[in-house]
Design a protein around this motif. Structure first.
Motif, PDB file in Angstrom:
ATOM      1  N   LEU A 151       0.805  -1.215   0.000  1.00 46.56           N
ATOM      2  CA  LEU A 151       0.000   0.000   0.000  1.00 46.56           C
ATOM      3  C   LEU A 151       0.845   1.275   0.000  1.00 46.56           C
ATOM      4  O   LEU A 151       0.499   2.232  -0.713  1.00 46.56           O
ATOM      5  N   PRO A 152       1.938   1.363   0.777  1.00 45.44           N
ATOM      6  CA  PRO A 152       2.755   2.580   0.709  1.00 45.44           C
ATOM      7  C   PRO A 152       3.282   2.879  -0.693  1.00 45.44           C
ATOM      8  O   PRO A 152       3.272   4.042  -1.134  1.00 45.44           O
ATOM      9  N   LEU A 181       1.955   1.753  -3.572  1.00 45.37           N
ATOM     10  CA  LEU A 181       0.779   2.045  -4.403  1.00 45.37           C
ATOM     11  C   LEU A 181       0.306   3.477  -4.185  1.00 45.37           C
ATOM     12  O   LEU A 181      -0.009   4.206  -5.141  1.00 45.37           O
ATOM     13  N   ASN A 182       0.236   3.911  -2.924  1.00 42.94           N
ATOM     14  CA  ASN A 182      -0.275   5.252  -2.612  1.00 42.94           C
ATOM     15  C   ASN A 182       0.666   6.357  -3.099  1.00 42.94           C
ATOM     16  O   ASN A 182       0.206   7.410  -3.545  1.00 42.94           O
ATOM     17  N   GLU A 183       1.970   6.107  -3.024  1.00 43.63           N
ATOM     18  CA  GLU A 183       2.903   7.154  -3.456  1.00 43.63           C
ATOM     19  C   GLU A 183       2.829   7.392  -4.959  1.00 43.63           C
ATOM     20  O   GLU A 183       2.906   8.537  -5.424  1.00 43.63           O
ATOM     21  N   GLY A 223       0.297   6.204  -7.026  1.00 44.79           N
ATOM     22  CA  GLY A 223      -1.067   6.263  -7.553  1.00 44.79           C
ATOM     23  C   GLY A 223      -1.412   5.148  -8.507  1.00 44.79           C
ATOM     24  O   GLY A 223      -2.327   5.291  -9.322  1.00 44.79           O
ATOM     25  N   SER A 275      -2.854   1.406  -9.703  1.00 44.99           N
ATOM     26  CA  SER A 275      -3.984   0.570  -9.299  1.00 44.99           C
ATOM     27  C   SER A 275      -3.473  -0.688  -8.618  1.00 44.99           C
ATOM     28  O   SER A 275      -2.310  -1.063  -8.762  1.00 44.99           O
ATOM     29  N   ARG A 276      -4.355  -1.329  -7.899  1.00 44.52           N
ATOM     30  CA  ARG A 276      -3.966  -2.578  -7.220  1.00 44.52           C
ATOM     31  C   ARG A 276      -3.663  -3.673  -8.240  1.00 44.52           C
ATOM     32  O   ARG A 276      -2.779  -4.497  -8.019  1.00 44.52           O
TER      33      ARG A 276
END
Length: 420
Positions: free
Chosen positions: A34-35, A37-39, A41, A43-44
């Motif tokens: 998640l870190p 992915l969030n940085e 942007g 998709s999963r």
């Protein structure tokens, strides 16, 4: 005072290195999902693609790793894997795009595949033991079992330093921990003036070597790859472990969301998965000990029965039925864990050490390749039916299909004599 047989140091080194690899990569890397992915942007689905490629890469490379182990010995392959794995982890701390993430992740995956117990350590341990081979392999594969609870260390490092610095530190740690442990690996005890199991005199029962010699082989220590793949037993083992892993792989990926759908919290579901891996240690060690004293067919039948009963219990579990969850974890954990050391055990027993690395890699690759089907199938079943029950029954079916294959296998000496 009698000295500790060197083979047990190899077993301990396998546990230690796979303990670390499990914490920082095989189980612990999910902390960074998640870190990252969030940085960026992403998709999963796009981010998860790296994990799917890791599975594909591991399956394709397993035979190649096995051939390298036979040619260069396990220590060289393990040390090379540590260097590559550490390089990939450190590179991930500097990624700035999707393609750099994929490249660094695949380099780390390549390295950890070469230095894990899938092929390299299995060969090293199996070569140093004979009478005690089953229990030695079972203990040697305990690293992921004891490593699971320590994944929290990765989460702490991520919280303290951020994901980039944490990955770099863990990559450096792979060198610090891995190189000394990798140096412990050795090819065969005879090269160092020792005998398997620490025996001081050669065994009087040489029926295995006699069978291979009388069959016309150029090697008294077992079959070549060409000779082994010409046997019925090789393909039975390939199908056996592939069919078993096909169903199990899907369950491993979807167990947490499955338990959440049953009403358990995310923390409870994660704990359930961790406990299953912990209980699999009973199967790994127990099956290894039993394989040394009982017919391997009886041991495998028992493990398959544990898996099937465990899966049937899983279908029956409802909200708040923790006692039923515990029974499922115990039975399925033992059944699943016990088959892991039996894979290299059976390969060595039937085909001998001559090309063991390559043969173990081929079977490992087949199992991993088949394992790519399970997660997708489980997801498709849930998407179309809103329940995992059909997927669980399908897993039971694939495991049941593997059961009759055991009774078509002949004893090692009969296999050797039948090829020529």
């Amino acid at each position: 005072m009698r000295r500790v047989f060197y083979g047990w140091y190899i077993v301990a080194a396998s546990v230690g290195l796979n303990f670390y690899l499990s914490i920082v990569f095989f189980q612990g890397f999910q902390v960074f999902f998640l870190p990252i992915l969030n940085e960026f942007g992403w998709s999963r689905a796009v981010t998860s693609g790296a994990f799917s490629l890791r599975q594909l890469e591991s399956g394709l490379l397993a035979p190649f790793i096995g051939f390298l182990v036979d040619r260069w010995g396990p220590r060289v392959v393990i040390l090379a894997g540590i260097l590559l794995g550490a390089a990939g982890m450190i590179m991930m701390g500097f990624i700035n795009s999707l393609w750099t993430f994929y490249a660094a992740f695949l380099i780390a995956s390549l390295g950890t595949s070469g230095s894990s117990h899938g092929v390299s350590w299995s060969v090293a341990v199996a070569n140093w033991f004979d009478r005690l081979r089953g229990r030695a392999l079972g203990i040697a594969m305990m690293g992921p079992v004891v490593g699971g609870p320590f994944v929290v260390v990765v989460a702490v490092l991520n919280g303290w330093f951020g994901w980039r610095s944490a990955l770099i530190l863990l990559g450096i740690g792979m060198l610090v921990v891995g190189i000394p442990l990798g140096m412990v690996a050795r090819s065969r005890p005879e090269k160092y003036g020792m005998l398997p199991d620490g025996d001081t005199h050669p065994r009087t029962d040489e029926s295995q070597s006699a069978s291979w010699q009388s069959a016309g082989y150029g090697h008294s220590d077992g079959m070549t790859v060409a000779e082994a793949v010409a046997t019925r037993e090789f393909w039975l083992l390939m199908v056996l472990f592939a069919s078993m892993f096909m169903g199990i792989s899907g369950l491993m990926v979807h167990l947490i969301p499955m338990m959440e759908d049953m009403g358990y919290s995310s923390a409870q579901a994660a704990a359930i998965l961790g406990i299953m891996f912990l209980l699999s240690g009973i199967g790994r060690v127990g099956a290894g000990f039993l394989a040394d004293v009982l017919d391997f067919v009886k041991v495998m039948v028992g493990l398959i029965a544990f898996q099937i009963v465990g899966l049937l219990l899983l279908v029956m579990i409802g909200p708040g039925q923790l006692w039923l969850v515990g029974l499922f974890l115990l039975l399925f954990g033992i059944g699943f864990g016990g088959t892991i050391p039996l894979r290299p055990f059976l390969m060595m027993q039937i085909f001998g050490p001559h090309s063991f690395g390559a043969l173990q890699g081929l079977v490992q690759g087949g199992a991993i390749g088949a394992g790519m089907v399970g997660p997708v199938f489980y997801g498709w079943v849930f998407d179309t039916r809103g329940s995992y029950d059909l997927a669980i029954y399908a897993s039971i079916g694939t495991i049941l299909v593997s059961l009759p294959l055991l009774f078509f296998m002949r004893k090692p000496s009969a296999v050797a004599l039948s090829v020529r």
